[in-house]
Design a protein around this motif. Structure first.
Motif, PDB file in Angstrom:
ATOM      1  N   ARG A  65      16.410 -35.605 -87.398  1.00 61.17           N
ATOM      2  CA  ARG A  65      17.603 -34.741 -87.319  1.00 61.17           C
ATOM      3  C   ARG A  65      17.171 -33.295 -87.058  1.00 61.17           C
ATOM      4  O   ARG A  65      17.907 -32.358 -87.372  1.00 61.17           O
ATOM      5  CB  ARG A  65      18.429 -34.850 -88.604  1.00 61.17           C
ATOM      6  CG  ARG A  65      19.246 -36.159 -88.666  1.00 61.17           C
ATOM      7  CD  ARG A  65      20.399 -36.078 -89.659  1.00 61.17           C
ATOM      8  NE  ARG A  65      19.938 -35.827 -91.017  1.00 61.17           N
ATOM      9  CZ  ARG A  65      20.108 -34.674 -91.667  1.00 61.17           C
ATOM     10  NH1 ARG A  65      20.737 -33.676 -91.099  1.00 61.17           N
ATOM     11  NH2 ARG A  65      19.639 -34.539 -92.891  1.00 61.17           N
ATOM     12  N   ILE A  66      15.955 -33.138 -86.506  1.00 60.76           N
ATOM     13  CA  ILE A  66      15.467 -31.780 -86.226  1.00 60.76           C
ATOM     14  C   ILE A  66      16.408 -31.126 -85.214  1.00 60.76           C
ATOM     15  O   ILE A  66      16.645 -31.672 -84.135  1.00 60.76           O
ATOM     16  CB  ILE A  66      14.023 -31.801 -85.665  1.00 60.76           C
ATOM     17  CG1 ILE A  66      13.067 -32.426 -86.683  1.00 60.76           C
ATOM     18  CG2 ILE A  66      13.580 -30.388 -85.295  1.00 60.76           C
ATOM     19  CD1 ILE A  66      11.634 -32.579 -86.195  1.00 60.76           C
ATOM     20  N   SER A  67      16.958 -29.974 -85.590  1.00 62.26           N
ATOM     21  CA  SER A  67      17.957 -29.331 -84.726  1.00 62.26           C
ATOM     22  C   SER A  67      17.405 -28.020 -84.172  1.00 62.26           C
ATOM     23  O   SER A  67      16.253 -27.665 -84.435  1.00 62.26           O
ATOM     24  CB  SER A  67      19.237 -29.095 -85.525  1.00 62.26           C
ATOM     25  OG  SER A  67      18.939 -28.216 -86.584  1.00 62.26           O
ATOM     26  N   GLY A  68      18.212 -27.317 -83.429  1.00 58.19           N
ATOM     27  CA  GLY A  68      17.870 -25.971 -82.979  1.00 58.19           C
ATOM     28  C   GLY A  68      17.489 -25.894 -81.516  1.00 58.19           C
ATOM     29  O   GLY A  68      16.844 -26.789 -80.981  1.00 58.19           O
ATOM     30  N   ILE A  69      17.990 -24.821 -80.902  1.00 61.77           N
ATOM     31  CA  ILE A  69      17.646 -24.514 -79.508  1.00 61.77           C
ATOM     32  C   ILE A  69      17.178 -23.062 -79.521  1.00 61.77           C
ATOM     33  O   ILE A  69      17.950 -22.176 -79.900  1.00 61.77           O
ATOM     34  CB  ILE A  69      18.889 -24.645 -78.588  1.00 61.77           C
ATOM     35  CG1 ILE A  69      19.483 -26.066 -78.663  1.00 61.77           C
ATOM     36  CG2 ILE A  69      18.540 -24.275 -77.139  1.00 61.77           C
ATOM     37  CD1 ILE A  69      20.788 -26.264 -77.878  1.00 61.77           C
ATOM     38  N   GLU A  70      15.909 -22.795 -79.186  1.00 62.32           N
ATOM     39  CA  GLU A  70      15.428 -21.400 -79.202  1.00 62.32           C
ATOM     40  C   GLU A  70      14.731 -21.062 -77.899  1.00 62.32           C
ATOM     41  O   GLU A  70      14.044 -21.918 -77.322  1.00 62.32           O
ATOM     42  CB  GLU A  70      14.490 -21.139 -80.390  1.00 62.32           C
ATOM     43  CG  GLU A  70      13.249 -21.964 -80.328  1.00 62.32           C
ATOM     44  CD  GLU A  70      12.147 -21.551 -81.311  1.00 62.32           C
ATOM     45  OE1 GLU A  70      11.938 -20.351 -81.541  1.00 62.32           O
ATOM     46  OE2 GLU A  70      11.465 -22.470 -81.816  1.00 62.32           O
TER      47      GLU A  70
END
Ligand code: EPU
Length: 313
Positions: free
Chosen positions: A47-52
């Motif tokens: 469930r690793i999330s994030g957009i950087e």
């Protein structure tokens, strides 16, 4: 057992605590899996999330995206930020991690064209970043699909998108549809792709399916030329001087399977490459239909079609 982790640290803690014991299976959203029985082991999900943003130039941007991000949410994010490249892959089910494993592709684009690197961790806790050139990408293939890599889990995928306006319109009738658009821009192309998919492909939330059930077969040119004599309008894509790709959907339709059912398992009426569960079909019912379809294509064309879907259990 079902194990989910929301960060690399959480996964590392699970590994250190000895919670990941064989047999185990790492899954994304499961949109390309067919369970033919119960899985007797641990099923892992990121469930690793994030957009950087990790790098930015005048004409491009490189982003690092968590494996658990829903693929189409990422495409929508790119389109909202006017980043070009992912829009033809709109509405493909699944998650970012699986995009890099499957090398998802549609409407003239494969995700390998956007990926710069894939971050992984293995079941012993060893981290490794694979540059795109090390990922063994080809049509619906990658290094991560090989049995030896089942112990390697994708944690983040890095993609490069373009900030310069450009479109990939070479697929089928896309350019003609595009030319009819009153306001042709990135958002419009995403909507066009979504429209085409909705016309041809059933929504898995409504009618059980795993998208294309088979990979399009690649045959020797001599074989293709022999078929061409009998079927002068056979659709095909040139691979190289030696090889030609033939749409499995066309082969299946020619065998008379389009819209046909075997019990509660059926060949989708609008796209013969898709097998659907009409409700109540078991995994084994789908396999039986798949085998019957493969046998027909083998008998009529002498071509072996291979499932794209992964059978589990
Ligand atoms: N065709 C038929 N009958 C059918 C289906 C297709 O004659 O029932 C013919 C079409 O007329 C066309 C050709 O086959 O000439 C190709 O059909 P289509 O454009 O629908 O694409 P596809 O080869 O069947 C592939 C991908 C899809 C992707 C589309 C569009 C594979 C295994 N499938 O399908 O990917 O969306 O191209 O790029 O390569 C998926 O992988 O789950 C998936 C949906």
């Amino acid at each position: 057992m079902w194990l989910e982790y929301a960060s690399v640290e959480e996964l590392e803690a699970m590994i250190a605590a000895g919670r990941i014991v064989a047999p185990y299976l790492h899954v994304g959203a499961g949109s390309n899996l067919l369970f033919v029985g119960d899985y007797a082991g641990t099923v892992l999900h990121s469930r690793i999330s994030g957009i950087e943003i990790i790098a930015e130039e005048d004409d491009s941007v490189e982003v690092r995206v968590g494996a658990g991000v829903v693929w189409d949410d990422f495409v929508a994010y790119c389109v909202d930020h006017s980043w070009y490249g992912a829009e033809n892959l709109s509405l493909i089910p699944g998650e970012v991690g699986a995009s890099a494993v499957q090398n998802i592709g549609a409407y003239g684009v494969e995700v390998k064209d956007l990926i710069t690197a894939v971050e992984t961790i293995d079941v012993k806790g060893r981290k490794r970043v694979y540059a795109v050139g090390e990922c063994g990408y080809a049509y619906r293939k990658s290094l991560f699909k090989s049995p030896a890599m089942k112990s390697v889990f994708v944690t983040y995928v890095r993609y490069r998108l373009s900030k310069k306006e450009h479109y990939r319109l070479d697929y089928g009738a896309l350019r003609r549809e595009w030319e009819k658009c009153p306001n042709p821009n990135l958002k419009a192309l995403r909507q066009l792709i979504i429209g085409i998919r909705r016309q041809k492909l059933p929504d898995p939330a409504v009618l059980g399916n795993a998208g294309s059930f088979f990979v399009n077969p690649v045959v020797q040119r001599s074989k293709f030329e022999q078929l061409l004599k009998e079927y002068p309008t056979i659709p095909h894509y040139e691979v190289d001087g030696e090889l030609v790709k033939i749409p499995a959907g066309w082969l299946i339709e020619q065998c008379g399977w389009k819209g046909k059912a075997m019990g509660r398992a059926a060949v989708y009426e609008k796209q013969a490459l898709v097998l659907v569960n009409l409700g109540g079909a078991s995994g084994l019912d789908i396999v039986a239909l798949s085998d019957a379809v493969r046998t027909s294509v083998r008998q009529q064309f002498g071509i072996e079609i291979v499932p794209e879907v992964n059978f589990i259990g």
